[in-house]
Design a protein around this motif. Sequence first.
Motif, mmCIF file in Angstrom:
data_model
loop_
_atom_site.group_PDB
_atom_site.id
_atom_site.type_symbol
_atom_site.label_atom_id
_atom_site.label_comp_id
_atom_site.label_asym_id
_atom_site.label_seq_id
_atom_site.Cartn_x
_atom_site.Cartn_y
_atom_site.Cartn_z
ATOM 1 N N ILE A 25 0.653 -1.873 -0.177
ATOM 2 C CA ILE A 25 -0.004 0.530 0.220
ATOM 3 C C ILE A 25 0.882 1.855 -0.253
ATOM 4 O O ILE A 25 2.470 0.901 0.709
ATOM 5 C CB ILE A 25 -0.564 0.123 1.259
ATOM 6 N N ASN A 26 0.537 2.221 -0.275
ATOM 7 C CA ASN A 26 1.103 3.520 -0.426
ATOM 8 C C ASN A 26 1.333 4.543 0.627
ATOM 9 O O ASN A 26 -0.061 3.732 1.733
ATOM 10 C CB ASN A 26 1.108 4.050 -1.853
ATOM 11 N N GLU A 27 1.515 5.641 0.372
ATOM 12 C CA GLU A 27 0.830 6.186 1.721
ATOM 13 C C GLU A 27 -0.044 7.369 2.281
ATOM 14 O O GLU A 27 -1.129 6.798 3.513
ATOM 15 C CB GLU A 27 2.120 8.030 1.776
ATOM 16 N N LEU A 28 -1.613 7.489 1.037
ATOM 17 C CA LEU A 28 -2.769 7.947 0.806
ATOM 18 C C LEU A 28 -3.385 6.077 0.767
ATOM 19 O O LEU A 28 -4.329 6.693 2.617
ATOM 20 C CB LEU A 28 -3.163 8.014 -0.456
ATOM 21 N N GLN A 29 -3.086 5.163 1.139
ATOM 22 C CA GLN A 29 -3.729 4.012 1.247
ATOM 23 C C GLN A 29 -3.175 3.789 2.994
ATOM 24 O O GLN A 29 -4.525 3.169 3.519
ATOM 25 C CB GLN A 29 -4.111 2.496 0.113
ATOM 26 N N ALA A 30 -2.488 3.961 3.320
ATOM 27 C CA ALA A 30 -1.831 3.859 4.187
ATOM 28 C C ALA A 30 -2.557 4.664 6.069
ATOM 29 O O ALA A 30 -3.022 4.410 6.716
ATOM 30 C CB ALA A 30 -0.482 4.090 4.888
ATOM 31 N N SER A 90 -9.333 2.317 6.481
ATOM 32 C CA SER A 90 -10.668 1.368 7.011
ATOM 33 C C SER A 90 -11.267 1.099 5.592
ATOM 34 O O SER A 90 -12.781 0.574 5.084
ATOM 35 C CB SER A 90 -11.784 2.572 7.561
ATOM 36 N N VAL A 91 -10.971 1.835 4.381
ATOM 37 C CA VAL A 91 -11.216 2.305 2.880
ATOM 38 C C VAL A 91 -11.119 1.119 1.772
ATOM 39 O O VAL A 91 -10.195 0.543 1.792
ATOM 40 C CB VAL A 91 -11.746 3.306 2.420
ATOM 41 N N ILE A 92 -11.726 0.520 1.555
ATOM 42 C CA ILE A 92 -11.944 -0.700 0.593
ATOM 43 C C ILE A 92 -10.366 -0.630 -0.413
ATOM 44 O O ILE A 92 -10.903 0.023 -0.994
ATOM 45 C CB ILE A 92 -12.491 -1.607 0.501
ATOM 46 N N LEU A 93 -9.454 -1.518 0.036
ATOM 47 C CA LEU A 93 -9.010 -0.836 -1.794
ATOM 48 C C LEU A 93 -8.571 -1.901 -2.335
ATOM 49 O O LEU A 93 -9.420 -2.615 -2.895
ATOM 50 C CB LEU A 93 -7.217 -1.362 -0.790
ATOM 51 N N SER A 94 -9.224 -0.458 -3.804
ATOM 52 C CA SER A 94 -9.780 -0.811 -4.772
ATOM 53 C C SER A 94 -7.954 -0.846 -6.013
ATOM 54 O O SER A 94 -8.319 -1.231 -6.840
ATOM 55 C CB SER A 94 -10.614 0.187 -5.464
ATOM 56 N N ASP A 95 -7.286 0.242 -5.504
ATOM 57 C CA ASP A 95 -6.353 0.681 -6.772
ATOM 58 C C ASP A 95 -5.527 -0.948 -5.984
ATOM 59 O O ASP A 95 -4.422 -0.341 -4.529
ATOM 60 C CB ASP A 95 -5.570 1.695 -6.769
ATOM 61 N N LYS A 120 -12.446 -9.536 11.296
ATOM 62 C CA LYS A 120 -11.672 -8.972 9.942
ATOM 63 C C LYS A 120 -10.770 -7.912 11.602
ATOM 64 O O LYS A 120 -10.706 -6.624 11.984
ATOM 65 C CB LYS A 120 -12.087 -7.616 8.741
ATOM 66 N N ILE A 121 -9.172 -8.615 10.947
ATOM 67 C CA ILE A 121 -7.940 -7.860 11.353
ATOM 68 C C ILE A 121 -6.923 -7.312 9.832
ATOM 69 O O ILE A 121 -7.061 -8.331 9.046
ATOM 70 C CB ILE A 121 -7.500 -9.005 12.151
ATOM 71 N N GLN A 122 -6.378 -6.662 10.869
ATOM 72 C CA GLN A 122 -5.582 -5.991 9.608
ATOM 73 C C GLN A 122 -4.196 -5.113 10.758
ATOM 74 O O GLN A 122 -4.291 -4.787 11.819
ATOM 75 C CB GLN A 122 -5.834 -4.678 7.802
ATOM 76 N N MET A 123 -3.317 -5.239 10.057
ATOM 77 C CA MET A 123 -2.304 -4.567 10.670
ATOM 78 C C MET A 123 -1.228 -4.487 9.241
ATOM 79 O O MET A 123 -0.409 -5.272 8.449
ATOM 80 C CB MET A 123 -1.372 -5.633 11.056
ATOM 81 N N ILE A 124 0.126 -3.026 9.093
ATOM 82 C CA ILE A 124 0.615 -2.594 8.376
ATOM 83 C C ILE A 124 2.174 -2.690 9.391
ATOM 84 O O ILE A 124 2.760 -2.180 10.350
ATOM 85 C CB ILE A 124 0.826 -1.660 8.209
ATOM 86 N N SER A 125 3.263 -2.561 8.429
ATOM 87 C CA SER A 125 4.549 -3.172 8.659
ATOM 88 C C SER A 125 4.705 -1.736 8.414
ATOM 89 O O SER A 125 4.346 -0.576 8.174
ATOM 90 C CB SER A 125 5.476 -3.644 7.434
ATOM 91 N N LEU A 126 6.204 -1.628 8.602
ATOM 92 C CA LEU A 126 6.635 -0.708 9.161
ATOM 93 C C LEU A 126 7.467 -0.423 7.986
ATOM 94 O O LEU A 126 6.890 -1.012 6.921
ATOM 95 C CB LEU A 126 8.775 -0.655 9.961
#
Length: 773
Positions: free
Chosen positions: A348-353, A357-362, A429-435
Amino acid sequence: MAQWSRMSQLIQYLPVHTINDLYPTATLAIEVRHFLSDWIEAQRWEEFELDNAEQEANARALLDEIIILLQSYSQHNANVVDKMKLMQISRNMGIFQQQPLQFAVMVRDTLRKERDLLRPTSQVDNPPQCPQYGTGELKFPAMQDVDHLVLRVLEVQNLRQTIHDLQEELNWERQNFELLNQGTMQQNGLETPVSEINRLQKHIQQLEYSVNTMATKRFQLLMECVDCLDQCQARLLSRLKAWRCEQYKATIGHPFDDNLNILQTWCEQLCGLNGKLRQELMLILDPIPELQERLGHLLQVLVQSSLVVDKQPPQVIKTQSKFSTTVRYLLGEKVAPGRPVVLRAQVINELQARNLSVILSDNVGEVINNTAILEHNTATKSTCATFRNMSIKKIKRADRKGSESVTEEKFALLFSTEITITGCDTPYKIQMISLPLVVIVHGSQDNNALATIIWDCAFSEPDRVPFVVPDRVPWKLMCSTLNSKFISEVQTHHTLHHYNQHFLAQKMFDKPDFTGDFSNMMVSWPQFNKEVLPGRLFTFWQWFEGVMDLTKKHLRTYWSDGLIFGFIGKQHLHLILKDRPNGTFLLRFSDSEIGGITIAYVSAAEHGGQMIQNIRPFTKKDLEIRSLGDHIRDINDITSLYPDFPKHDVFKKYYSEPQTSPIGGYIPFSLRTKLGKEDGSVTPNVANMSHHSDSHHNAAGYPLEAASVGSVVPYGATMAPVAESAHNSVGFPMHQYQQFNSSESITLDQMETSEALVVEFSPNAASAFTDDG
């Protein structure tokens, strides 16, 4: 046995380390406490004190009795394991025969600790407030808070059972009362006396009052338990954030403990307590929607916050190259069995990060091998998903602003899945982003990409909007970051001294003559790694990283032993060497090229007086061929390491042993570093590195930079070639500076003072440089 009865209920909720501390296996093991609980609680342990010798006889009598009891229990115990265990414990207690008071005091203290754990709420101190995340040293949530919550939940359960028993008795008494009123119960054919009916009626009223009172108390306790659970969970989540922050700060060399076991234990405890409280609410006839909603929300937050990136992916990733990462779920043992949990990773890019909560379409990146199954390891009690052979096949970049380069664009990996917890019907539903990470397409971009990560890691706020960082920071923060990174990268305990830091500031701000305090001057991102240094073709970070890499690979022990002066400007160099005898030298990092170290030394000038010369820097390529210690041994013009340590005493351990016997029938040869011109006529104008075998052929010349205080020649000065010698050695003229006599003085307005820069050498010390006021 009242105390042990309550403790035996509490123990199942205590962490292992607390139980081990309370009941040491080698002395007062938990088996002793269990089998001899009645006897232990019947004795008067509180009377014993270590300094009261008069009680020693009583203590010895108790010790002998407990050993006899243990032996008796072991003989009559049908369980072979318990039998052997009790016999071993009884033998271990023999160590107290010489100090029976110590045994008695140990039992006394154990009982006191148990009572502390079983204290009523009114006697428990207010739990400490949640530590501020991101400031100061962060502690784990106080274990006593969780222990306190465990006791309160037990109290709720006991109250529920008591209410149930009273309600059954009440129902029975009501039935008897109805029968009496109907005249169906008689005693010996006679009607029941009125007094008996009144007594029964009064008893029913008392039971009703007790049931109502306990029901009210249970409701209050449930409210308190939910509040306490909320507080404990808030502290735990704060600590999880702190763990992630510490994990990131490890990038720049900060200490980091990656052990997640304690945090996992707390997650599991809080999840279990949440389940017990929800169960208690279900058993109440009149539902309490407010508490049910709070517990449901707390469980959802806990379940969704327990996914942790245990082993981060590389923060600089080259497309089409393999990398790995590991994700750990701290509530692994609470996952409902039967259905495998599959984690999926995507870029994911900065905007998506900022909008998870928004479903990733791009889809901004194509990732291969981006799924892994969550697996439980019974040996380590950890539940992890390991992505072993991930690769980013291609990346889609955002539109860049102004002069922003591809190495300044930050991405992250998003890990997502659905997990069902035992006892819950609905999956979470669970999600976590990396550094943050930077994606590059060529190895030449690695250095600039790392600069982006270093800046982001060092100066980002804990709860920032992804991935916002300040454009400018005070020099004191930058200096601390450079020092931490240098120490961790080189793997040394020898820090950058104040004169190193001052020179780095002079270089960063292009103020070579400034002797004041740089601490609060602001450093911008362009100054760090966007604008090239004046008169150079590289940025500050590119130059500093080159020095770190050279030191890590070839100079670690020299630096750790304090033999390298390091970062020092030429003016400062001239100041401290100007009165030293000929042959005095020091080692400094080159500021004219990336990844070089040079030898600056005092030599005699052609027309009397002295001059300071700088041998052309040795780079990684040079030091791969011949070590720095051997170069120093070869050069006869340098004799003493600043201020006055004979070089052979200081560098002897770094000298290579010469080959004395032929290898494979060949005559051995050696490389030597030589300063001077052909035919052995030594002048301060030429540095030769000669390759020696049977002849003196193919010797290449290395330039020297000689200097005095009053004149500085730019590093980019043109060097005209000299004629070749008879031995085919190529010579290059050095940069020649004005000479100075030893009686010359240097004014303060020309350069820094050197009053605090006296250097001493100690072979065993971490640093050879000390301050001498």
